[in-house]
Design a protein around this motif. Structure first.
Motif, PDB file in Angstrom:
ATOM      1  N   MET A   1       0.804  -1.431  -0.051  1.00  0.00           N
ATOM      2  CA  MET A   1      -0.242   0.109  -0.038  1.00  0.00           C
ATOM      3  C   MET A   1       0.970   1.612   0.376  1.00  0.00           C
ATOM      4  SD  MET A   1      -2.973   0.852   2.573  1.00  0.00           S
ATOM      5  CE  MET A   1      -3.637   2.963   2.689  1.00  0.00           C
ATOM      6  N   THR A   2       0.420   1.975  -0.631  1.00  0.00           N
ATOM      7  CA  THR A   2       1.420   3.279  -1.069  1.00  0.00           C
ATOM      8  C   THR A   2       0.878   4.467  -0.381  1.00  0.00           C
ATOM      9  OG1 THR A   2       2.078   2.767  -3.223  1.00  0.00           O
ATOM     10  CG2 THR A   2       2.606   4.566  -2.740  1.00  0.00           C
ATOM     11  N   ARG A   3       2.169   4.885   0.791  1.00  0.00           N
ATOM     12  CA  ARG A   3       1.419   6.544   1.970  1.00  0.00           C
ATOM     13  C   ARG A   3       1.896   7.337   1.013  1.00  0.00           C
ATOM     14  NH1 ARG A   3       3.441   2.950   6.942  1.00  0.00           N
ATOM     15  NH2 ARG A   3       5.353   3.400   5.778  1.00  0.00           N
ATOM     16  N   LEU A   4       1.212   9.028   2.502  1.00  0.00           N
ATOM     17  CA  LEU A   4       2.048  10.003   2.319  1.00  0.00           C
ATOM     18  C   LEU A   4       2.954   9.578   2.949  1.00  0.00           C
ATOM     19  CD1 LEU A   4      -0.977  12.370   2.002  1.00  0.00           C
ATOM     20  CD2 LEU A   4      -0.405  11.835   0.455  1.00  0.00           C
ATOM     21  N   VAL A   5       3.789  10.641   2.269  1.00  0.00           N
ATOM     22  CA  VAL A   5       5.250  10.318   3.084  1.00  0.00           C
ATOM     23  C   VAL A   5       5.083  12.405   3.811  1.00  0.00           C
ATOM     24  CG1 VAL A   5       7.580  10.699   3.084  1.00  0.00           C
ATOM     25  CG2 VAL A   5       6.808   8.921   1.958  1.00  0.00           C
ATOM     26  N   LEU A   6       4.949  13.113   3.119  1.00  0.00           N
ATOM     27  CA  LEU A   6       4.470  14.331   3.084  1.00  0.00           C
ATOM     28  C   LEU A   6       2.981  14.975   2.550  1.00  0.00           C
ATOM     29  CD1 LEU A   6       5.484  16.754   5.003  1.00  0.00           C
ATOM     30  CD2 LEU A   6       7.720  17.104   2.779  1.00  0.00           C
ATOM     31  N   GLY A   7       2.749  15.618   3.175  1.00  0.00           N
ATOM     32  CA  GLY A   7       1.822  17.116   2.318  1.00  0.00           C
ATOM     33  C   GLY A   7      -0.198  15.972   2.794  1.00  0.00           C
ATOM     34  N   PRO A   8      -0.524  15.893   2.104  1.00  0.00           N
ATOM     35  CA  PRO A   8      -0.500  17.216   0.833  1.00  0.00           C
ATOM     36  C   PRO A   8      -0.135  18.863   1.296  1.00  0.00           C
ATOM     37  CG  PRO A   8      -2.538  16.913   1.486  1.00  0.00           C
ATOM     38  CD  PRO A   8      -1.713  16.076   2.241  1.00  0.00           C
ATOM     39  N   LEU A   9       0.052  19.468   0.060  1.00  0.00           N
ATOM     40  CA  LEU A   9      -0.111  20.623  -0.018  1.00  0.00           C
ATOM     41  C   LEU A   9      -0.132  21.457  -0.736  1.00  0.00           C
ATOM     42  CD1 LEU A   9       3.351  20.014   1.377  1.00  0.00           C
ATOM     43  CD2 LEU A   9       3.976  21.944   1.305  1.00  0.00           C
ATOM     44  N   LEU A  10      -1.277  22.390  -0.360  1.00  0.00           N
ATOM     45  CA  LEU A  10      -2.103  23.354  -1.257  1.00  0.00           C
ATOM     46  C   LEU A  10      -1.518  24.570  -1.235  1.00  0.00           C
ATOM     47  CD1 LEU A  10      -4.684  24.197  -3.292  1.00  0.00           C
ATOM     48  CD2 LEU A  10      -5.446  25.825  -0.636  1.00  0.00           C
ATOM     49  N   ARG A  11      -1.039  24.756  -3.295  1.00  0.00           N
ATOM     50  CA  ARG A  11       0.199  25.760  -2.944  1.00  0.00           C
ATOM     51  C   ARG A  11      -0.369  26.743  -4.478  1.00  0.00           C
ATOM     52  NH1 ARG A  11       5.721  25.277  -3.176  1.00  0.00           N
ATOM     53  NH2 ARG A  11       4.755  27.232  -2.662  1.00  0.00           N
ATOM     54  N   TYR A  12      -0.687  26.199  -5.344  1.00  0.00           N
ATOM     55  CA  TYR A  12      -1.856  27.196  -5.668  1.00  0.00           C
ATOM     56  C   TYR A  12      -3.286  27.268  -5.560  1.00  0.00           C
ATOM     57  CZ  TYR A  12      -3.105  30.422 -10.085  1.00  0.00           C
ATOM     58  OH  TYR A  12      -3.731  31.187 -11.075  1.00  0.00           O
ATOM     59  N   ALA A  13      -3.784  28.320  -6.006  1.00  0.00           N
ATOM     60  CA  ALA A  13      -4.788  28.586  -5.863  1.00  0.00           C
ATOM     61  C   ALA A  13      -5.978  30.344  -6.136  1.00  0.00           C
ATOM     62  CB  ALA A  13      -6.000  28.897  -4.342  1.00  0.00           C
ATOM     63  N   GLY A  14      -6.383  29.854  -7.702  1.00  0.00           N
ATOM     64  CA  GLY A  14      -6.560  30.668  -8.553  1.00  0.00           C
ATOM     65  C   GLY A  14      -8.292  31.088  -8.311  1.00  0.00           C
ATOM     66  N   ALA A  15      -8.713  31.197  -9.270  1.00  0.00           N
ATOM     67  CA  ALA A  15     -10.234  31.938  -9.685  1.00  0.00           C
ATOM     68  C   ALA A  15     -10.979  29.983  -9.508  1.00  0.00           C
ATOM     69  CB  ALA A  15     -10.547  32.504 -10.350  1.00  0.00           C
ATOM     70  N   THR A  16     -10.183  30.238 -10.758  1.00  0.00           N
ATOM     71  CA  THR A  16     -11.130  28.416 -11.435  1.00  0.00           C
ATOM     72  C   THR A  16     -10.161  27.154 -10.933  1.00  0.00           C
ATOM     73  OG1 THR A  16     -10.895  29.097 -13.084  1.00  0.00           O
ATOM     74  CG2 THR A  16     -12.527  29.462 -12.953  1.00  0.00           C
ATOM     75  N   GLU A  17      -8.753  27.077 -10.571  1.00  0.00           N
ATOM     76  CA  GLU A  17      -8.134  25.970 -10.782  1.00  0.00           C
ATOM     77  C   GLU A  17      -7.086  26.333  -8.628  1.00  0.00           C
ATOM     78  OE1 GLU A  17      -6.032  25.843 -13.674  1.00  0.00           O
ATOM     79  OE2 GLU A  17      -5.311  28.311 -13.891  1.00  0.00           O
ATOM     80  N   ALA A  18      -6.215  25.112  -8.974  1.00  0.00           N
ATOM     81  CA  ALA A  18      -5.564  25.177  -8.087  1.00  0.00           C
ATOM     82  C   ALA A  18      -4.807  23.796  -8.330  1.00  0.00           C
ATOM     83  CB  ALA A  18      -6.193  24.413  -6.634  1.00  0.00           C
ATOM     84  N   THR A  19      -3.614  23.852  -7.390  1.00  0.00           N
ATOM     85  CA  THR A  19      -2.705  22.576  -7.660  1.00  0.00           C
ATOM     86  C   THR A  19      -2.069  21.638  -6.098  1.00  0.00           C
ATOM     87  OG1 THR A  19      -0.469  24.034  -6.761  1.00  0.00           O
ATOM     88  CG2 THR A  19      -1.430  23.502  -9.911  1.00  0.00           C
ATOM     89  N   VAL A  20      -2.094  21.209  -5.915  1.00  0.00           N
ATOM     90  CA  VAL A  20      -1.909  19.914  -5.411  1.00  0.00           C
ATOM     91  C   VAL A  20      -0.592  19.441  -4.759  1.00  0.00           C
ATOM     92  CG1 VAL A  20      -3.357  18.628  -3.002  1.00  0.00           C
ATOM     93  CG2 VAL A  20      -4.187  20.003  -4.424  1.00  0.00           C
ATOM     94  N   TRP A  21       0.452  19.479  -3.576  1.00  0.00           N
ATOM     95  CA  TRP A  21       1.540  18.869  -3.722  1.00  0.00           C
ATOM     96  C   TRP A  21       1.733  17.970  -2.662  1.00  0.00           C
ATOM     97  CZ3 TRP A  21       4.936  17.325  -0.819  1.00  0.00           C
ATOM     98  CH2 TRP A  21       6.481  17.794  -1.201  1.00  0.00           C
ATOM     99  N   VAL A  22       1.859  16.237  -3.351  1.00  0.00           N
ATOM    100  CA  VAL A  22       2.358  15.179  -2.087  1.00  0.00           C
ATOM    101  C   VAL A  22       3.759  14.801  -2.524  1.00  0.00           C
ATOM    102  CG1 VAL A  22      -0.191  14.940  -2.089  1.00  0.00           C
ATOM    103  CG2 VAL A  22       1.324  13.344  -3.715  1.00  0.00           C
TER     104      VAL A  22
END
Length: 471
Positions: A1-22
């Motif tokens: 089973m794959t696990r999160l080591v770090l994150g999630p980090l919410l990085r970019y958040a605009g009016a209609t889109e976002a990026t999430v880093w893990v």
């Protein structure tokens, strides 16, 4: 089973889109579930570590979306019984207000006694035995936990020294001792040790939740690589003569690009970034990233670290005042010409407010300002070679390296800020305010700039430092 080591980090958040880093512990498909839709990204591999930056689309402006992380179909976030509200993606309302929090200088240490005691020294353990009092980001997270989301900050800007590569956390020190003599070299030595330092810095539950729900921007300063990094040409020559420096700086650039810089870019900028396309398409991105880091260290013009972010009518421009310096004594500059041109292009336009981020303060107390300007002249040879050597010793020993120590750059930035405040950079009215955000100096202050003649808009220097370190 794959696990999160770090994150999630919410990085970019605009009016209609976002990026999430893990970061994950193995290769996998990362799925972000938000707003009733799924958004997928494959991990990329660097020196045995696995990362992904997921692009979340089809969001409505001025809205809040609880989100979840799934790895290869298995739920990975949120964590059960964390004591914190659900992680949210909150999009920008174009006509709304902006509440931005900022700061710099956050050393990584356990958030329990004796590390949380008032500043001073303890007899044993970690980080030269120092106490660091409370973590301002932990305090912010605890405050947010008690408040409704509409009262949370809209964005977080970290202005340098997110990690202290020359003062590793206790957990990273233990890891270093398991693989080498910690005194050779002092601090972290390579990419692997940087990854442990980032993990220690961002794994505390309150910090992890905070970074998962407040979109963040980040720029490095010296301690993200080494104290006094790029202070002068003499400093660089001295460090490059050390046998361990090459791996240290390569690891610093590669880890910074992955953990901090990628999330500064908008989805469109990511699509246009040749290096990101190369990394995503590689079976193992270690070699291209190492080659990139080596070039970034030797040629500041090979990559631009400065970035901008729009929050409705507010524009934030963050300048790299550390890695992109020109250190030639005859033409010392805080930024190279390409960087200056890019910044001048981004400040031209109509904004409600303009924020200019730089890790190093632009306006200092007058005595320190003039000391740094004097020292630069002495280092350049105004009083001869012997005095220049003494001046260089003072420059490095007293950290005389702010904008006033690159005085031509200070004057150029002052002229640029005045032109914005006078409305010379837009066809309409000037911004209601121009604010320079900085950190570095381990104390906070607000100073209003005074220019010859009248400006339509006030210009302020606002310094917030440290997030966690003795004053």
């Amino acid at each position: 089973m794959t696990r999160l080591v770090l994150g999630p980090l919410l990085r970019y958040a605009g009016a209609t889109e976002a990026t999430v880093w893990v970061e994950t512990d193995g290769p996998c498909e990362v799925t972000v579930l938000a707003g009733g839709t799924s958004h997928h990204a494959r991990t990329f591999r660097v020196e045995g570590h696995h990362y992904a930056l997921a692009h979340v689309t089809s969001l409505a402006p001025g809205s809040a979306y609880p989100y979840r992380i799934v790895l290869n179909g298995e739920p990975a976030w949120p964590q059960e019984n964390s004591g914190f509200p659900p992680s949210l993606i909150r999009t920008i309302a174009p006509d709304g207000r902006l509440r931005l929090v900022y700061g710099s200088c956050r050393v990584s240490a356990p958030h329990d006694p004796p590390y949380t005691q008032r500043r001073g020294f303890i007899k044993r353990g970690g980080l030269r035995g120092q106490r660091f009092e409370r973590d301002a980001l932990c305090a912010l997270a605890m405050e947010m936990r008690r408040e409704p989301p509409e009262r949370w900050p809209d964005a977080l800007t970290l202005l340098g020294d997110q990690i202290y590569a020359d003062e590793p956390s206790p957990g990273t020190e233990t890891f270093i001792r398991s693989r080498r003599n910690p005194d050779d070299p002092p601090g972290v030595a390579d990419f692997e040790e940087y990854t442990h330092l980032y993990r220690d810095s961002w794994s505390e539950p309150a910090i992890r939740w905070l970074l998962s729900t407040i979109p963040s921007t980040m720029i490095f300063d010296d301690h993200d690589v080494h104290d006094d990094w790029n202070t002068s040409e003499a400093w660089v020559r001295k460090m490059r003569s050390k046998p361990w420096w090459s791996e240290r700086v390569i690891g610093g650039f590669v880890s910074y690009w992955i953990y901090q810089h990628l999330g500064n870019l908008s989805p469109l900028e990511l699509e246009e970034d040749d290096l990101f396309r190369c990394v995503r398409g590689a079976e193992d991105a270690t070699l291209p990233l190492r080659e990139f880091a080596r070039a970034a260290d030797r040629d500041p013009q090979s990559y631009r670290w400065s970035f901008y972010r729009d929050f409705g009518g507010v524009r934030l421009i963050v300048a790299d005042s550390r890695a992109g310096r020109v250190l030639d004594e005859d033409r010392r500059s805080m930024l190279d010409e390409e960087e200056w041109s890019w910044i001048e292009g981004k400040i031209s336009g109509e904004f409600d407010h303009l924020l200019f981020g730089t890790s190093l303060p632009f306006l200092l107390p007058p005595g320190l300002h003039h000391l740094e300007a004097w020292n630069e002249k002495v280092c350049r040879g105004a009083w001869g070679r012997s005095a220049a050597r003494i001046g260089e010793t003072l420059r490095q020993g007293l950290d005389l390296e702010h904008w006033s120590a690159f005085h031509d750059s200070f004057l150029r930035l002052a002229k640029l800020l005045r032109s914005i405040a006078c409305g010379e950079r837009s066809s309409g009215p000037p911004p209601a305010s121009v604010i320079v955000l900085s950190g570095d100096v381990h104390h906070g202050y607000l100073a209003e700039a005074a220019f010859e003649g009248v400006t339509a808009s006030p210009v302020y220097q606002a310094v917030g430092s440290p997030l966690r370190n003795p004053l």
